[in-house]
Design an enzyme around this catalytic site. Structure first.
Site, mmCIF file in Angstrom:
data_model
loop_
_atom_site.group_PDB
_atom_site.id
_atom_site.type_symbol
_atom_site.label_atom_id
_atom_site.label_comp_id
_atom_site.label_asym_id
_atom_site.label_seq_id
_atom_site.Cartn_x
_atom_site.Cartn_y
_atom_site.Cartn_z
ATOM 1 N N ARG A 170 0.866 -1.175 0.000
ATOM 2 C CA ARG A 170 0.000 0.000 0.000
ATOM 3 C C ARG A 170 0.907 1.230 0.000
ATOM 4 N NH1 ARG A 170 -2.029 -3.599 3.954
ATOM 5 N NH2 ARG A 170 -4.147 -4.375 3.491
ATOM 6 N N LYS A 195 -2.353 -2.961 7.891
ATOM 7 C CA LYS A 195 -3.603 -2.618 8.565
ATOM 8 C C LYS A 195 -3.789 -3.474 9.810
ATOM 9 C CE LYS A 195 -6.403 -0.788 4.775
ATOM 10 N NZ LYS A 195 -7.687 -0.930 4.031
ATOM 11 N N HIS A 263 -2.667 2.950 -6.085
ATOM 12 C CA HIS A 263 -3.261 1.721 -5.542
ATOM 13 C C HIS A 263 -3.561 0.713 -6.641
ATOM 14 C CE1 HIS A 263 -4.746 -0.406 -2.086
ATOM 15 N NE2 HIS A 263 -5.874 -0.707 -2.700
ATOM 16 N N ARG A 266 -0.936 -1.900 -6.832
ATOM 17 C CA ARG A 266 -1.095 -3.007 -5.873
ATOM 18 C C ARG A 266 -2.118 -4.008 -6.398
ATOM 19 N NH1 ARG A 266 -1.257 -4.756 -0.281
ATOM 20 N NH2 ARG A 266 -3.398 -5.029 0.455
ATOM 21 N N HIS A 289 -3.916 -9.267 3.673
ATOM 22 C CA HIS A 289 -5.361 -9.306 3.887
ATOM 23 C C HIS A 289 -5.683 -10.170 5.100
ATOM 24 C CE1 HIS A 289 -6.363 -8.321 -0.601
ATOM 25 N NE2 HIS A 289 -6.129 -7.241 0.115
ATOM 26 N N TYR A 298 -10.071 -11.000 -6.485
ATOM 27 C CA TYR A 298 -9.196 -10.932 -7.657
ATOM 28 C C TYR A 298 -9.456 -12.077 -8.630
ATOM 29 C CZ TYR A 298 -6.616 -7.295 -5.242
ATOM 30 O OH TYR A 298 -6.279 -6.129 -4.598
#
Length: 320
Positions: A170, A195, A263, A266, A289, A298
């Site tokens: 990110r 995150k 982004h 990514r 994730h 995806y």
């Protein structure tokens, strides 16, 4: 408490302001939410409290615990009328639920109205990856030749974008790297804190290492080991906005759509790996994730189109 939302500026009674301050501290320190997430949650709650105040109710803890479903629906309807989309409304409800759980943990009672209000349905948007050639071009220092900016700045931008496409970072993760984190001089991995403060190990391929080495060799500033790896033209931490503007300029030069953003690189990293039969769980780990379901989106991207693009340029080859 966030500096952008001091307690004395929040709508509501003193007991609410005190509860909000302790809640945000909990999110940041114990739940380890990112500053941006804490800011968003604080903003959502502030908007709800302001809505209640405009409706003639001075928000205090007893009135919040006694909320009715119609009160929440009125807030959601007002936000929709202001043009707020489903995703933002869904997050606003998540913010309110989080604060309500905090009130319950603190012994103030249960905000039962929240269980009677459904989150708005939101169709999940598919990622919009770039064609391989476009992603390679964006992350290539050669494409910047002739730009009216210092060579070291061009090398810096190329190194940042190489990390986004070559390592799937990110933009905040890339710009949060310290000088001592740089994968050069024999280092070929990065430890990324993403995150939710989730830590992951990311391999760094040779073209990305080369882009970073070129930037470090050209950078005119003495970068402290614990200081930022990427700096602006005055030597301070590099702003994400600078990278976004650089990509916007390249978009025009390369004739790319508005969806070509930092982004998107990514997204391209993940989608191109998956198109080459990459393992979904491995890609989940690389992206950081928390849920496999987030990575599985995806798989819905047109893999046939991507495979065709790979015949022209392979992202794991020597080019970046």
């Amino acid at each position: 408490m966030l500096q952008t939302t001091p307690p004395d500026l929040l709508p509501g009674a003193a007991d609410v302001r005190e509860a909000v301050a302790s809640w945000l501290t909990l999110l940041a320190r114990e739940r380890r939410f990112s500053p941006n997430t804490v800011e968003a949650y604080a903003r959502d709650l502030r908007q709800f409290l302001a809505h209640r105040a405009r409706a003639g109710t001075q928000p205090d803890i007893p009135s919040l615990v006694a909320l009715k479903p119609r009160d929440l629906r009125a807030f959601m309807a007002a936000r929709r009328a202001e043009g707020i989309g489903g995703r933002s409304l869904m997050r606003a409800l998540a913010s309110l639920r989080s604060f309500a759980r905090h009130l319950e943990r603190e012994g103030h009672g249960t905000v039962s109205a929240l269980s009677a209000v459904r989150s708005p349905k939101v169709e999940r948007r598919l990622p919009r990856p770039l064609p391989v050639a476009a992603a390679v071009a964006l992350a290539s220092p050669d494409i910047r030749a002739g730009e009216d900016r210092p060579d070291w700045v061009l090398a810096r931008d190329a190194a940042v974008l190489a990390l986004l496409y070559g390592a799937g970072l990110r933009i905040g993760e890339a710009l949060g790297l310290r000088r001592k984190d740089a994968p050069v001089g024999g280092l070929d991995t990065l430890t990324i804190v993403g995150k939710g403060q989730k830590t992951r190990m990311v391999p760094v391929i040779a073209p990305v290492q080369a882009a970073l080495a070129e930037y470090l060799a050209a950078c005119p500033y003495a970068l402290a080991p614990d200081g930022p790896l990427f700096v602006g033209q005055k030597g301070g931490p590099l702003s994400p906005r600078v990278v976004q503007l650089a990509v916007a300029s390249l978009r025009g030069a390369l004739g790319l759509p508005d969806s070509a953003t930092p982004h998107a690189l990514r997204h391209s990293f993940a989608t191109h790996l998956l198109a080459r039969q990459g393992d979904l769980r491995a890609i989940q780990d690389l992206l950081g994730h928390a849920s496999l379901a987030t990575t599985q989106i995806y798989t819905k991207v047109d893999s046939a189109r991507l495979m065709s693009a790979f015949e022209a340029a392979h992202p794991r080859a020597g080019r970046m």
